[in-house]
Structures are given as structure tokens and as C-alpha cells.
Design an enzyme around this catalytic site. Structure first.
Site, mmCIF file in Angstrom:
data_model
loop_
_atom_site.group_PDB
_atom_site.id
_atom_site.type_symbol
_atom_site.label_atom_id
_atom_site.label_comp_id
_atom_site.label_asym_id
_atom_site.label_seq_id
_atom_site.Cartn_x
_atom_site.Cartn_y
_atom_site.Cartn_z
ATOM 1 N N ASP A 1 23.269 42.922 40.914
ATOM 2 C CA ASP A 1 24.653 43.257 40.583
ATOM 3 C C ASP A 1 24.471 45.071 41.472
ATOM 4 O OD1 ASP A 1 26.725 44.010 40.288
ATOM 5 O OD2 ASP A 1 26.542 45.579 37.917
ATOM 6 N N ASN B 1 27.451 46.843 42.011
ATOM 7 C CA ASN B 1 28.698 47.591 42.088
ATOM 8 C C ASN B 1 29.092 48.121 40.623
ATOM 9 O OD1 ASN B 1 29.773 44.600 41.442
ATOM 10 N ND2 ASN B 1 31.135 44.682 42.186
ATOM 11 N N ASP C 1 29.351 46.138 37.904
ATOM 12 C CA ASP C 1 29.785 45.340 36.322
ATOM 13 C C ASP C 1 29.570 44.548 36.369
ATOM 14 O OD1 ASP C 1 29.292 43.740 38.860
ATOM 15 O OD2 ASP C 1 31.154 43.119 39.207
ATOM 16 N N ASP D 1 25.332 39.494 42.611
ATOM 17 C CA ASP D 1 26.833 39.246 43.591
ATOM 18 C C ASP D 1 25.781 39.404 44.639
ATOM 19 O OD1 ASP D 1 25.770 42.232 43.830
ATOM 20 O OD2 ASP D 1 27.528 43.033 42.853
ATOM 21 N N ASP E 1 25.017 24.949 46.519
ATOM 22 C CA ASP E 1 24.791 24.460 45.523
ATOM 23 C C ASP E 1 25.912 23.986 45.928
ATOM 24 O OD1 ASP E 1 24.396 22.772 42.953
ATOM 25 O OD2 ASP E 1 23.583 25.406 42.947
ATOM 26 N N ASP F 1 24.213 18.997 43.229
ATOM 27 C CA ASP F 1 24.320 18.182 41.526
ATOM 28 C C ASP F 1 24.783 17.737 40.990
ATOM 29 O OD1 ASP F 1 25.239 20.838 39.178
ATOM 30 O OD2 ASP F 1 27.139 20.088 40.108
ATOM 31 N N GLU G 1 19.964 17.156 42.832
ATOM 32 C CA GLU G 1 19.051 16.736 41.311
ATOM 33 C C GLU G 1 19.874 15.349 41.244
ATOM 34 O OE1 GLU G 1 21.432 19.153 37.081
ATOM 35 O OE2 GLU G 1 22.849 18.562 38.432
ATOM 36 N N HIS H 1 17.435 26.700 36.305
ATOM 37 C CA HIS H 1 19.383 27.690 35.748
ATOM 38 C C HIS H 1 19.028 26.809 34.002
ATOM 39 C CE1 HIS H 1 20.871 24.482 37.879
ATOM 40 N NE2 HIS H 1 22.119 24.886 37.208
ATOM 41 N N ASP H 2 18.962 25.472 34.026
ATOM 42 C CA ASP H 2 18.686 24.788 32.829
ATOM 43 C C ASP H 2 17.689 24.178 31.969
ATOM 44 O OD1 ASP H 2 21.926 23.810 34.038
ATOM 45 O OD2 ASP H 2 20.729 22.489 35.426
HETATM 46 C C1 GLC Z 1 24.173 20.197 36.991
HETATM 47 C C2 GLC Z 1 24.014 21.705 36.584
HETATM 48 C C3 GLC Z 1 24.079 22.185 35.423
HETATM 49 C C4 GLC Z 1 25.886 22.268 35.149
HETATM 50 C C5 GLC Z 1 26.055 20.691 35.590
HETATM 51 C C6 GLC Z 1 27.472 20.467 35.506
HETATM 52 O O1 GLC Z 1 22.904 19.664 35.727
HETATM 53 O O2 GLC Z 1 22.502 21.963 37.157
HETATM 54 O O3 GLC Z 1 24.063 23.751 35.426
HETATM 55 O O4 GLC Z 1 26.175 22.558 34.322
HETATM 56 O O5 GLC Z 1 25.375 20.058 36.665
HETATM 57 O O6 GLC Z 1 27.902 20.825 37.063
HETATM 58 CA CA CA Z 2 28.478 42.507 40.678
#
Ligand code: GLC
Ligand code: CA
Length: 558
Positions: free
Chosen positions: A21, A23, A25, A29, A98, A197, A256, A331-332
Site C-alpha cells: 500500500d 498511500n 488507505d 495499489d 487477469d 479466469d 484457469e 489467491h484462492d
Molecule cells: C477464479 C478466481 C477467483 C474468482 C473466480 C470468479 O476462480 O481465481 O478468485 O473468485 O474465478 O471470477
Molecule cells: Ca492504497
């Protein structure tokens, strides 16, 4: 064999909300990413995938896009993005974005127009159905509950994910053209490609008929009728030809795409495939395959052979057909040291580096997820209120409705996607150096010990070990084998280790990982020339017997 740049690249995934981050908040970013590019350069990263930065109401943290052409102000501006692309380039790093095109946000102007006027062109960009008595069919969305949402009267729209993520209607050629145009627009801005995605959902069986229920909710999953559905090939081939073609030399696409049948993999990632590579889920969901988070298995309940066989299955399928991507985290999921190491060993240096060795040398482009390179661990979530993730909240609601005991719900909560979305641990100071404000998710208290600053100049840190692994793919005696070589399973008779060879044209490597936290002897399957990398200083080879130390990993030149 053609060898495009992305085959020998090492990739890194940034989840922008939680990286840095700039700034105060409390939310990461683009300027924060620019500040930290040197970290990525030192690690030896060639390409960075950044989770969505586009304008979004953030119901699914950016995977719900309301304007594909604009950066969300939370992350900065389009100018910041162009600067990031330039700054990364100066450091030899490419950026991929993405691409979320199975669905957009209900706040996208297309959907707003579609809602306002059922006869508008935009109404045809979405999947609307009329139904008098409840949802048009019994399909269950990926986040739980029906895929249908009522918008008044008999009118419903379909969403494979959250309610605020209406699916786009890929049957509509005008919509497809709009998407291809947007893809080219971003490629023209200098990005090197996309992570694509949820792409296996774009084709829906046009009968939209109910299917036999597969759960007590009376609903059925999407597999087969809104996931890897026959007919999807036409859309993917068209996207390759109309959106990505012409950018071939530079463009890297990673889909994916879990569950693509083996006989179709070639179309996806073989010669002239739809994508450069794909993310398969077989091994990454080994802890809850077929079950929910509330029934996940810890690694001590998973036979090492089961993990090995599922990794090897994907390796051999992908080797037969084309290229793939390999990863420990994204991230999942929750943290890999929690998932793939037995309970209690999450902070074990040798455990974490063994996992790194195992994955970073597989055949495919390795993706390191932010924080993985320092051995980041899960946090203990004390309450659902500490969590932001939409899918976790949906799960919690469903568990509550199903009457699950609190203890089991709390156990399931620990598998929340937010485990990997808590802020990156840059240093041991306030907020782990991530923000000067209040971070949007809790900071892991172990940041005082696990952080980039502490590991940066320590030759015995997990971070330094990752650097060695990255370097081995680029500069060692077996660099060619590790990047391009064939994948050949080894020592299959030993169920406590995971071993394989990488057989290149110029060199060959043998990778051996002791999954036991105990000394273990193996008979080497071949002569070895030198040690390329190991997570112990000492590699004990006596004749053809190798005595491995607890969680020892070794890459040999053979
Ligand atoms: C993919 C992403 C996930 C998102 C889902 C819907 O699986 O990795 O984070 O919630 O698609 O876009
Ligand atoms: Ca920020």
C-alpha cells in the site's frame, strides 16, 4: 520444439490488494507494486501476473469488473498502470493481467442497460430466462446457492459465481467481438498476456435443463453443462484467432482450466493450442477433493503417494500434449506450508524448501505466489468477521443453515481464501511494512519473524533458497533440462519420497525430495555428477546410496 520465452520464464503472482500500500488507505495499489519491483528482480522473476486491477465494485475483490478499460481508483490510474509496465520492463519483467470474461459486474453499463431494457442489444450479452415458479433450473453456483437471480417478475439472469457477477452470453457474436477488441487494446498497451479466469465456464448447455441433484439442497454442480461443456472449443479457437493471434511472439496466456479431459488437453496447450499453458487443480485441491473446506484433510492424512501420483498424472498428461503451469499457491487457497506439510511443521525451513524444490523443478512455467518465497503461513481466523472473502461468507451461511457445529465451521474457516490474501510481510515493524494505515485484512502476527527484510541478506533463509532455485533454472549446469527437459518419474517404489528426472537435450537432472521428517536411505537410480541445489549443505552419497536428512531435497546433475 519451439521455445517461446514463457517456457523458461519464472512467474510471480501479485494479489494487488495485499502486496504493498503506497498511500496509507490500507489497500495495496499499483504504486506499491512499483516500489517493490526490485524485490521481484532480485528473486529473478521474468513475468508477473497481477490479479484484477480493473474498475470494480469489489464484491469478489475485482473478479467482478464494471469497466474493462479503466483501472480502479483504489489501485491507481491507467497512467500508473502504464508506468508499472514501463518500470517492470526496465527490470526485464513482463506484466500479464487477469482476464475475467466469463462474467462481469452487475454494475457494468452493459448489465445496467440490459436490466433497463430487455430488448436492448446489451440484454443479449447476458443469460436471461423467464420462469414462473422459481429459478429456471437447479444448477448450483460455484459460491453456493442457485445460479439464477430474479430481477423482478419472471425474469432471471444466470451467474456461475456470485450474484453480482452475471455471466456473459458467449453465444452472442457481438459480445465476443467486444471482448476480443478489449483484449487487443490491453495487449497494445504493452502487457505480455493474460491469466484467463474461469474460462471453462463460458459454454453453457443450451437446453438449460435441470439435472439430477447431487446434494441435499436439490441442486447439481455445473460440471458438464456449464463447465467444460461440449462446444466450448469453438469459442476458444475463435478467441485464439481473433484476440491473441498476431501477438504470438510475445503473448503468454495461462488458462484457469481445471478438469479439461486428457483427450482434449492437446487442443488447449498443444501446438497451436488455445493457450500457452494452463492451471490444473488436481494436486492443489488434494486436501478437499470432493468435499468442502469443512471436511478438509491435513497432510498427515494424505498418503505421500497420493500427492505424488496426482502431480505426476498432470505432468505426464501435459508432457504428452504440450506445456503447463505449475504452482504451490494462489489467491484462492490457503498457504502451501499449511496444506502440503503435516500439522506442526509449517515453520520448518527444510519442509518449506523441500516443497519449493519439488514444485519449482516440475516441467512447466513455475508461478510463485506473493509471500510463498518467504514461507508465509496461514493465520488463525478467530471469527467470520475477520474475513472479507465472498466465498467464505457464502460457505459460512450454508454451514449455518445445514446446522454444522461451531467447531467444524471454525475448522472450515481456516481454509478461507483470505489466508492467502492477508497482507504481504515486508518487515517486522508496524503492519509488516505493508501499510501506514489500517490494513484491510488482519496482519499475521508472525510477521515479526517471517518477513522479506529479515530473509533478504540471510543466505540460509527460505527467500535465499528460492533465489537459488530460480537461478538453477537459468544458469546452472542443468538449466536447459530444468526449463525444457522431459519429465520422467523416478524411484516410484519408494512411497516416502517424490523423485523425478528432467531429461533435456543438453543436460539431465534428478530431483529427489524426502517427504519424511526423518533420515531416509534411497538407492540412486543412476550415477550422479554434481549437486546443483540442496536445502542442506551436506549431501550424503556413498556409492549408489543416498542418505537423506529430514525433509532433504536435492537436485543432482546426472
Ligand atoms: C477464479 C478466481 C477467483 C474468482 C473466480 C470468479 O476462480 O481465481 O478468485 O473468485 O474465478 O471470477
Ligand atoms: Ca492504497
Amino acid at each position: 520444439m519451439k521455445k517461446p520465452w514463457w517456457m523458461s520464464a519464472v512467474a510471480y503472482q501479485i494479489y494487488p490488494r495485499s502486496f504493498m500500500d503506497s498511500n496509507g488507505d490500507g489497500i495495496g495499489d499499483i504504486r506499491g507494486i512499483i516500489e517493490k519491483l526490485d524485490h521481484l528482480q532480485e528473486l529473478g522473476i521474468d513475468v508477473v501476473w497481477i490479479s484484477p486491477l480493473y474498475k470494480s465494485p469489489m464484491d469478489d475483490c475485482g473478479y467482478d469488473i464494471s469497466d474493462y478499460y479503466a483501472i480502479d481508483p483504489l489501485f491507481g490510474s491507467n497512467e500508473d498502470m502504464y508506468e508499472l509496465i514501463d518500470e517492470a520492463k526496465k527490470r526485464g519483467i513482463k506484466i500479464i493481467m487477469d482476464l475475467v470474461i466469463n462474467h462481469c459486474s452487475d454494475e457494468h453499463e452493459w448489465f445496467q442497460k440490459a436490466l433497463a431494457d430487455p430488448d436492448s442489444e446489451e440484454a443479449g450479452y447476458f443469460i436471461f430466462r423467464e420462469s414462473k415458479d422459481g429459478p429456471p433450473n437447479n444448477w448450483r453456483s460455484m459460491f453456493g446457492g442457485s445460479v439464477w437471480e430474479n430481477v423482478g417478475g419472471d425474469r432471471y439472469y444466470m451467474h456461475c459465481f456470485g450474484k453480482k457477477q452475471p455471466d456473459l452470453n458467449w453465444e452472442n457474436p457481438k459480445l465476443r467481438e467486444k471482448l476480443y477488441e478489449m483484449i487487443r487494446w490491453w495487449l497494445d498497451r504493452g502487457i505480455a498476456g493474460f491469466r484467463v479466469d474461469a474460462i471453462i465456464h463460458i459454454k453453457k448447455d443450451q437446453d438449460f435443463a435441470s439435472r439430477p441433484a447431487d446434494g441435499p439442497d436439490g441442486m447439481c454442480g455445473l460440471q458438464g453443462w456449464a463447465r467444460n461443456t461440449p462446444g466450448i472449443d469453438e469459442f476458444l479457437a475463435e478467441m485464439r484467432d481473433k484476440a491473441f493471434a498476431g501477438y504470438d511472439a510475445d503473448c503468454m496466456t495461462v488458462a484457469e482450466a481445471p478438469g479439461v479431459p486428457e483427450d482434449k488437453l492437446h487442443n488447449y496447450v498443444g501446438d497451436n493450442g488455445y493457450f500457452s499453458m494452463l492451471f490444473d487443480f488436481t494436486y492443489s485441491e488434494i486436501n478437499f477433493w470432493g468435499r468442502g473446506w469443512e471436511c478438509a484433510r491435513p497432510m498427515e492424512d494424505i498418503p505421500v503417494t497420493e500427492l505424488r501420483d496426482s502431480i505426476f498424472k498432470h505432468m505426464s498428461e501435459a508432457t504428452r500434449t504440450g506445456w503447463t503451469a505449475v504452482y504451490l499457491e494462489n489467491h484462492d487457497y490457503s498457504r502451501s506450508v499449511n496444506k502440503y506439510l503435516p500439522t506442526g511443521d509449517q515453520r520448518d525451513y527444510h519442509g518449506a524448501t523441500m516443497l519449493a524444490t519439488l514444485f519449482m523443478n516440475l516441467r512447466g512455467t513455475p508461478f510463485i505466489y506473493q509471500g510463498q518465497e518467504i514461507g508465509s503461513t496461514n493465520i488463525n481466523f478467530n471469527s467470520i468477521d475477520e474475513v472479507n472473502d465472498i466465498s467464505t461468507h457464502n460457505n459460512w451461511k450454508n454451514w449455518t443453515e445445514a446446522g454444522l457445529p461451531l467447531e467444524q465451521k471454525m475448522a472450515g474457516l481456516q481454509y478461507s481464501r483470505d489466508q492467502n490474501r492477508i497482507p504481504m510481510q515486508w518487515n517486522g515493524g508496524v503492519n509488516a511494512g505493508f501499510t501506514t494505515g489500517k490494513a484491510w485484512l488482519p496482519i499475521n502476527p508472525n510477521h515479526t519473524e517471517i518477513n522479506v527484510e529479515a530473509q533478504r541478506n540471510d543466505p540460509n533463509s527460505i527467500l535465499s533458497y528460492y533465489k537459488r532455485l530460480v537461478k538453477a533454472r537459468k544458469e546452472s549446469a542443468v538449466a536447459e533440462a530444468l526449463s525444457f527437459g522431459e519429465f520422467v518419474p523416478a524411484l516410484l517404489e519408494d512411497g516416502d519420497i517424490i523423485a523425478y528426472k528432467r531429461v533435456g537435450e543438453e543436460s539431465q537432472a534428478l530431483v529427489i525430495n524426502n517427504y519424511l521428517k526423518a533420515e531416509h536411505k534411497v538407492t540412486l537410480p543412476c550415477g550422479v555428477k554434481s549437486v546443483v541445489v540442496s536445502n542442506y549443505d551436506d549431501v550424503a552419497v556413498d556409492g549408489n546410496v543416498l542418505t537423506l536428512k529430514p525433509y532433504q531435497a536435492v537436485v543432482f546433475e546426472i
